[in-house]
Write a protein that holds these residues in place. Structure first.
Motif, PDB file in Angstrom:
ATOM      1  N   ILE A  60     -83.768  22.380 136.129  1.00  0.00           N
ATOM      2  CA  ILE A  60     -83.975  23.828 136.072  1.00  0.00           C
ATOM      3  C   ILE A  60     -83.889  24.246 134.613  1.00  0.00           C
ATOM      4  CG2 ILE A  60     -83.134  26.084 136.811  1.00  0.00           C
ATOM      5  CD1 ILE A  60     -81.865  24.691 139.223  1.00  0.00           C
ATOM      6  N   GLY A  61     -85.003  24.741 134.079  1.00  0.00           N
ATOM      7  CA  GLY A  61     -85.064  25.099 132.663  1.00  0.00           C
ATOM      8  C   GLY A  61     -85.953  24.120 131.916  1.00  0.00           C
ATOM      9  N   SER A  62     -86.709  24.645 130.955  1.00  0.00           N
ATOM     10  CA  SER A  62     -87.621  23.781 130.185  1.00  0.00           C
ATOM     11  C   SER A  62     -87.333  23.895 128.694  1.00  0.00           C
ATOM     12  CB  SER A  62     -89.076  24.158 130.490  1.00  0.00           C
ATOM     13  OG  SER A  62     -89.310  25.540 130.226  1.00  0.00           O
ATOM     14  N   SER A  63     -86.052  23.977 128.359  1.00  0.00           N
ATOM     15  CA  SER A  63     -85.624  24.079 126.968  1.00  0.00           C
ATOM     16  C   SER A  63     -85.524  22.690 126.349  1.00  0.00           C
ATOM     17  CB  SER A  63     -84.260  24.770 126.894  1.00  0.00           C
ATOM     18  OG  SER A  63     -83.290  23.957 127.541  1.00  0.00           O
ATOM     19  N   GLY A  79     -89.526  26.011 135.266  1.00  0.00           N
ATOM     20  CA  GLY A  79     -89.348  26.837 134.075  1.00  0.00           C
ATOM     21  C   GLY A  79     -89.896  28.236 134.263  1.00  0.00           C
ATOM     22  N   MET A  80     -89.336  29.193 133.542  1.00  0.00           N
ATOM     23  CA  MET A  80     -89.780  30.583 133.654  1.00  0.00           C
ATOM     24  C   MET A  80     -90.987  30.878 132.770  1.00  0.00           C
ATOM     25  SD  MET A  80     -86.194  32.692 133.922  1.00  0.00           S
ATOM     26  CE  MET A  80     -87.090  34.218 134.251  1.00  0.00           C
ATOM     27  N   GLU A  81     -91.184  30.075 131.710  1.00  0.00           N
ATOM     28  CA  GLU A  81     -92.337  30.273 130.840  1.00  0.00           C
ATOM     29  C   GLU A  81     -93.573  29.608 131.459  1.00  0.00           C
ATOM     30  OE1 GLU A  81     -90.544  30.318 126.398  1.00  0.00           O
ATOM     31  OE2 GLU A  81     -90.452  28.375 127.401  1.00  0.00           O
ATOM     32  N   GLU A  82     -94.727  29.878 130.866  1.00  0.00           N
ATOM     33  CA  GLU A  82     -95.948  29.225 131.333  1.00  0.00           C
ATOM     34  C   GLU A  82     -95.949  27.747 130.968  1.00  0.00           C
ATOM     35  OE1 GLU A  82    -100.831  29.677 130.843  1.00  0.00           O
ATOM     36  OE2 GLU A  82     -99.477  31.231 130.069  1.00  0.00           O
ATOM     37  N   ILE A  90     -90.658  29.142 121.424  1.00  0.00           N
ATOM     38  CA  ILE A  90     -90.405  28.623 120.074  1.00  0.00           C
ATOM     39  C   ILE A  90     -91.666  28.038 119.447  1.00  0.00           C
ATOM     40  CG2 ILE A  90     -89.079  26.945 118.711  1.00  0.00           C
ATOM     41  CD1 ILE A  90     -87.399  29.218 119.788  1.00  0.00           C
ATOM     42  N   LEU A  91     -92.426  27.249 120.213  1.00  0.00           N
ATOM     43  CA  LEU A  91     -93.536  26.483 119.645  1.00  0.00           C
ATOM     44  C   LEU A  91     -94.914  27.053 119.952  1.00  0.00           C
ATOM     45  CD1 LEU A  91     -92.242  22.881 120.460  1.00  0.00           C
ATOM     46  CD2 LEU A  91     -91.983  24.160 118.330  1.00  0.00           C
ATOM     47  N   GLY A  92     -95.005  28.001 120.888  1.00  0.00           N
ATOM     48  CA  GLY A  92     -96.292  28.572 121.225  1.00  0.00           C
ATOM     49  C   GLY A  92     -96.945  27.887 122.419  1.00  0.00           C
ATOM     50  N   LYS A  93     -97.927  28.562 122.997  1.00  0.00           N
ATOM     51  CA  LYS A  93     -98.563  28.059 124.217  1.00  0.00           C
ATOM     52  C   LYS A  93     -99.292  26.741 124.012  1.00  0.00           C
ATOM     53  CE  LYS A  93     -99.244  32.202 127.016  1.00  0.00           C
ATOM     54  NZ  LYS A  93    -100.227  33.013 127.788  1.00  0.00           N
ATOM     55  N   GLU A  94    -100.040  26.631 122.915  1.00  0.00           N
ATOM     56  CA  GLU A  94    -100.878  25.450 122.729  1.00  0.00           C
ATOM     57  C   GLU A  94    -100.034  24.189 122.569  1.00  0.00           C
ATOM     58  OE1 GLU A  94    -104.697  23.971 120.029  1.00  0.00           O
ATOM     59  OE2 GLU A  94    -103.912  26.008 119.812  1.00  0.00           O
ATOM     60  N   VAL A  95     -98.990  24.275 121.764  1.00  0.00           N
ATOM     61  CA  VAL A  95     -98.106  23.116 121.588  1.00  0.00           C
ATOM     62  C   VAL A  95     -97.341  22.841 122.879  1.00  0.00           C
ATOM     63  CG1 VAL A  95     -96.112  22.214 120.339  1.00  0.00           C
ATOM     64  CG2 VAL A  95     -97.906  23.456 119.105  1.00  0.00           C
ATOM     65  N   GLY A  96     -96.829  23.909 123.514  1.00  0.00           N
ATOM     66  CA  GLY A  96     -96.103  23.727 124.767  1.00  0.00           C
ATOM     67  C   GLY A  96     -96.963  23.081 125.838  1.00  0.00           C
ATOM     68  N   ALA A  97     -98.234  23.502 125.934  1.00  0.00           N
ATOM     69  CA  ALA A  97     -99.139  22.925 126.928  1.00  0.00           C
ATOM     70  C   ALA A  97     -99.400  21.451 126.663  1.00  0.00           C
ATOM     71  CB  ALA A  97    -100.457  23.699 126.929  1.00  0.00           C
ATOM     72  N   VAL A 113     -94.085  13.420 135.547  1.00  0.00           N
ATOM     73  CA  VAL A 113     -93.238  14.600 135.722  1.00  0.00           C
ATOM     74  C   VAL A 113     -94.060  15.725 136.339  1.00  0.00           C
ATOM     75  CG1 VAL A 113     -91.775  16.303 134.561  1.00  0.00           C
ATOM     76  CG2 VAL A 113     -91.845  13.938 133.731  1.00  0.00           C
ATOM     77  N   ARG A 114     -93.495  16.408 137.336  1.00  0.00           N
ATOM     78  CA  ARG A 114     -94.155  17.551 137.962  1.00  0.00           C
ATOM     79  C   ARG A 114     -93.527  18.845 137.440  1.00  0.00           C
ATOM     80  NH1 ARG A 114     -93.764  14.327 143.026  1.00  0.00           N
ATOM     81  NH2 ARG A 114     -91.866  15.490 143.471  1.00  0.00           N
ATOM     82  N   PHE A 115     -94.375  19.804 137.067  1.00  0.00           N
ATOM     83  CA  PHE A 115     -93.888  21.075 136.520  1.00  0.00           C
ATOM     84  C   PHE A 115     -94.165  22.213 137.504  1.00  0.00           C
ATOM     85  CE2 PHE A 115     -94.125  18.512 132.744  1.00  0.00           C
ATOM     86  CZ  PHE A 115     -93.105  18.994 131.930  1.00  0.00           C
ATOM     87  N   HIS A 116     -93.207  23.118 137.578  1.00  0.00           N
ATOM     88  CA  HIS A 116     -93.325  24.339 138.373  1.00  0.00           C
ATOM     89  C   HIS A 116     -92.980  25.480 137.414  1.00  0.00           C
ATOM     90  CE1 HIS A 116     -93.008  21.605 141.913  1.00  0.00           C
ATOM     91  NE2 HIS A 116     -92.138  20.973 141.122  1.00  0.00           N
ATOM     92  N   MET A 117     -93.991  25.969 136.710  1.00  0.00           N
ATOM     93  CA  MET A 117     -93.753  26.930 135.637  1.00  0.00           C
ATOM     94  C   MET A 117     -94.025  28.363 136.084  1.00  0.00           C
ATOM     95  SD  MET A 117     -92.649  24.806 133.451  1.00  0.00           S
ATOM     96  CE  MET A 117     -92.457  25.846 131.998  1.00  0.00           C
ATOM     97  N   SER A 118     -93.570  29.308 135.235  1.00  0.00           N
ATOM     98  CA  SER A 118     -93.637  30.749 135.568  1.00  0.00           C
ATOM     99  C   SER A 118     -92.979  30.997 136.921  1.00  0.00           C
ATOM    100  CB  SER A 118     -95.093  31.230 135.588  1.00  0.00           C
ATOM    101  OG  SER A 118     -95.730  30.994 134.351  1.00  0.00           O
ATOM    102  N   THR A 119     -91.857  30.308 137.129  1.00  0.00           N
ATOM    103  CA  THR A 119     -91.210  30.300 138.443  1.00  0.00           C
ATOM    104  C   THR A 119     -89.713  30.516 138.311  1.00  0.00           C
ATOM    105  OG1 THR A 119     -92.870  28.761 139.298  1.00  0.00           O
ATOM    106  CG2 THR A 119     -90.802  28.902 140.510  1.00  0.00           C
ATOM    107  N   LYS A 120     -89.134  31.282 139.234  1.00  0.00           N
ATOM    108  CA  LYS A 120     -87.690  31.463 139.319  1.00  0.00           C
ATOM    109  C   LYS A 120     -87.126  30.633 140.471  1.00  0.00           C
ATOM    110  CE  LYS A 120     -87.455  36.181 137.461  1.00  0.00           C
ATOM    111  NZ  LYS A 120     -87.007  37.587 137.716  1.00  0.00           N
ATOM    112  N   VAL A 121     -85.887  30.234 140.313  1.00  0.00           N
ATOM    113  CA  VAL A 121     -85.211  29.481 141.370  1.00  0.00           C
ATOM    114  C   VAL A 121     -84.557  30.464 142.340  1.00  0.00           C
ATOM    115  CG1 VAL A 121     -83.356  27.857 141.887  1.00  0.00           C
ATOM    116  CG2 VAL A 121     -84.801  27.506 139.872  1.00  0.00           C
ATOM    117  N   ASP A 122     -84.801  30.272 143.630  1.00  0.00           N
ATOM    118  CA  ASP A 122     -84.187  31.134 144.645  1.00  0.00           C
ATOM    119  C   ASP A 122     -82.752  30.705 144.931  1.00  0.00           C
ATOM    120  OD1 ASP A 122     -86.573  32.572 144.946  1.00  0.00           O
ATOM    121  OD2 ASP A 122     -87.351  31.090 146.363  1.00  0.00           O
ATOM    122  N   LYS A 123     -82.582  29.419 145.183  1.00  0.00           N
ATOM    123  CA  LYS A 123     -81.239  28.906 145.472  1.00  0.00           C
ATOM    124  C   LYS A 123     -81.263  27.388 145.459  1.00  0.00           C
ATOM    125  CE  LYS A 123     -81.865  29.027 150.508  1.00  0.00           C
ATOM    126  NZ  LYS A 123     -81.315  29.517 151.799  1.00  0.00           N
TER     127      LYS A 123
END
Length: 554
Positions: A281-284, A306-309, A315-322, A333-343
């Motif tokens: 949980i978290g993509s820092s 992660g909550m970001e796209e 910190i690094l911008g969309k292009e570098v992050g992507a 690795v599977r990503f679930h971005m722009s997403t909040k954790v319910d529980k």
């Protein structure tokens, strides 16, 4: 074998701004030239033995080195004296006498004591002050900032007592090895042994104790709720941070881990075994470094929420992050971005263990969960003490890292994760990074020792994300990003622009650009965004010769 004077090179072979490794008996010496002055020092860094000749030399004598090895950080020495300029170096390098005679450069050194096996210029056993009633320096916290403060205090001649009060049960360690390698043995990454800290540095290290309050008027700290007290002349607050947990159901289940110390690393290492399912949980940086560290362990699945796209986007911008996300996806690795954790849901067979993480009504199965959602400054114990605690938990300090609200006595300093300090153009910042904390400690040590040192260092970060990601500067809340190269190929340089100036640089597979950029930022010689867009190459900018000395500004 006694000290020897040996001709090592023709003077004509060493030009202004140049460095060269030369043989000295069975060892190596680094020669550096600035104008008509020639300096000789140890040839290797005291951190992990990197060859200093690969570094960047500035005309004021600073040498900042970089390496390609995937476990090292950048550090900095002064070739005029051998002294440490920037953390994380744990010891200074040797400085040798040079002379030029009949066109030859001669170096005077002891090849056994100073060159064999690249021995550190270690701290000599100290004759401490016997001043009656001297309380000396008390350091609250046992991390990078604490160790570097000890080293700096002694390096700059401080002879009064130094006491470290640490909640941790081990000596100061290279904490970066926890997220990057899941190191489980503190003794393998400690900066100095207990014997060295006590005998060579004259430091009293008290482990497993917690400072629960401070009386700034009486200059006294209370330990473990009143079990003990200790008085000080100077106090350094270096308590670091505490990992956050989301305020959601299941956040405190037994196999939901955060990462701060050795015990955390041991738990994650034990859980991250072949066939297991990990949810992060978290993509820092901490989260993604753990992902990188375990991605080759043949886990059944690794899911990142992660909550970001994209990871690192803020910190690094969309292009570098992507691009970094794409790399990790290629590793399974599977990503679930722009997403909040319910529980986080508990295991039916054992309600104390997590069995999955719920997002958007869907449950992602998990054998264990990593919660990497940031940290909070460890300043709770200071509430009610008279120091104003800011909304983010930080403490405001001046350019010397003295607590602003206590400047009347000038005897209290705050460093590392808890310090909100001035950084360029009167802006204030708080940076949660081990290297910044170390450099804070070095600056405060020098100030307390009698040579006031305002903190003006350029932050430098490093992370393993398929390739070595390097970053320098303070670029959050940037206005624009200029990218050279192709992030999708994990080979690029990114320039972060704020208010018309480049304030940070990141790169992959482009060494030593970021090391050079950190010096250009320090010297205020960074090209404009327009120059960079027009093709200006940072490596082409001369900072090493005497002719640039007049442009150097500390």
């Amino acid at each position: 074998m006694s000290v020897q004077t040996i001709a090592v090179l023709d003077e004509s072979e060493l030009h202004d701004g140049q460095m060269k490794d030369v043989d000295f008996e069975k060892g190596k010496v680094l020669l550096s030239r600035i104008g008509d002055k020639i300096y000789a020092t140890s040839a290797f860094c005291t951190h992990y033995g990197a060859p200093l000749v690969k570094g960047i030399l500035a005309s004021d004598g600073r040498i900042i080195w970089y390496v390609y090895l995937p476990c090292l950080h950048t550090t900095c020495f002064n070739i005029c004296s051998g002294d440490i300029e920037d953390a994380p170096a744990p010891a200074a390098i040797h400085s040798f006498k040079t002379q030029v005679k009949e066109g030859k450069i001669y170096v005077t050194a002891d090849p056994v004591e100073t060159l064999k096996e690249n021995k550190d210029r270690q701290q000599k056993v100290l004759r401490l002050s016997q001043e009656i009633g001297a309380r000396g320096v008390v350091i609250v916290g046992g991390g990078s900032g604490a160790f570097q403060a000890i080293e700096s205090l002694r390096e700059h001649g401080f002879k009064k007592p130094i006491t470290v009060l640490s909640k941790e049960t081990y000596l100061p360690i290279d904490r970066t090895k926890l997220s990057k390698a899941l190191t489980t043995d503190a003794s393998k990454i400690e900066w100095r042994t207990a014997a060295d800290l006590k005998i060579k540095y004259g430091a009293n290290i008290r482990l497993g104790v917690e400072v629960t309050s401070v009386d700034f008027q009486a200059k006294e700290v209370t330990i473990d709720g009143g079990k003990d007290t200790l008085r000080y002349d100077k106090l350094i607050l270096a308590t670091g941070s505490t990992p956050r947990r989301l305020p959601i159901e299941g956040a405190n289940l037994r196999n939901v881990y955060t990462l701060r110390g050795i015990a955390d690393s041991q738990k994650i290492h034990g859980a991250a075994q072949e066939g297991k399912r990990m949810v992060v949980i978290g993509s820092s940086f901490i989260s993604m470094e753990v992902v990188a560290a375990v991605s080759k362990r043949k886990l059944a699945s690794i899911d990142v929420i992660g909550m970001e796209e994209h990871p690192f986007e803020a910190i690094l911008g969309k292009e570098v992050g992507a691009a970094i996300q794409k790399y990790h996806e290629s590793q399974g690795v599977r990503f679930h971005m722009s997403t909040k954790v319910d529980k986080i849901v508990a295991n039916e067979a054992d309600p104390e263990l997590a069995s999955g993480v719920v997002i958007n009504g869907e449950t992602i199965p998990a054998d264990f969960v990593i919660m990497g959602v940031g940290v909070a400054p460890a300043t709770e114990f200071l509430k009610g003490s008279g120091i104003p605690i800011e909304k983010d938990g930080g403490i405001k300090v001046d350019e010397y890292l003295r607590v602003r609200s206590l400047q009347d006595n000038g005897d209290v300093y705050a460093i590392g994760d808890i310090a909100i300090y001035p950084h360029g153009d009167s802006n204030e910042t708080r940076i949660e990074h081990w290297n910044v904390a170390g450099n804070h400690g070095r600056a405060v040590g020098k100030t307390i020792a009698g040579s006031p040192q305002p903190f003006v260092k350029v932050p430098y970060f490093w992370s393993a994300q398929g390739q070595n990601l390097r970053y320098c500067g303070v670029g959050h809340q940037y206005d624009d990003v200029i990218i050279k190269g192709n992030p999708s190929d994990m080979k690029f340089i990114a320039y972060y622009v704020k208010q018309g100036k480049i304030v940070a640089v990141a790169s992959m597979q482009s060494d030593p650009v970021v090391s050079k950029a950190s010096e250009l930022l320090r010297l205020d010689l960074m090209p404009t965004p327009e120059e960079v867009k027009g093709g200006k190459d940072l490596l082409s900018i001369d900072i090493s010769t005497a002719k640039t000395a007049g442009r150097v500004s500390q």
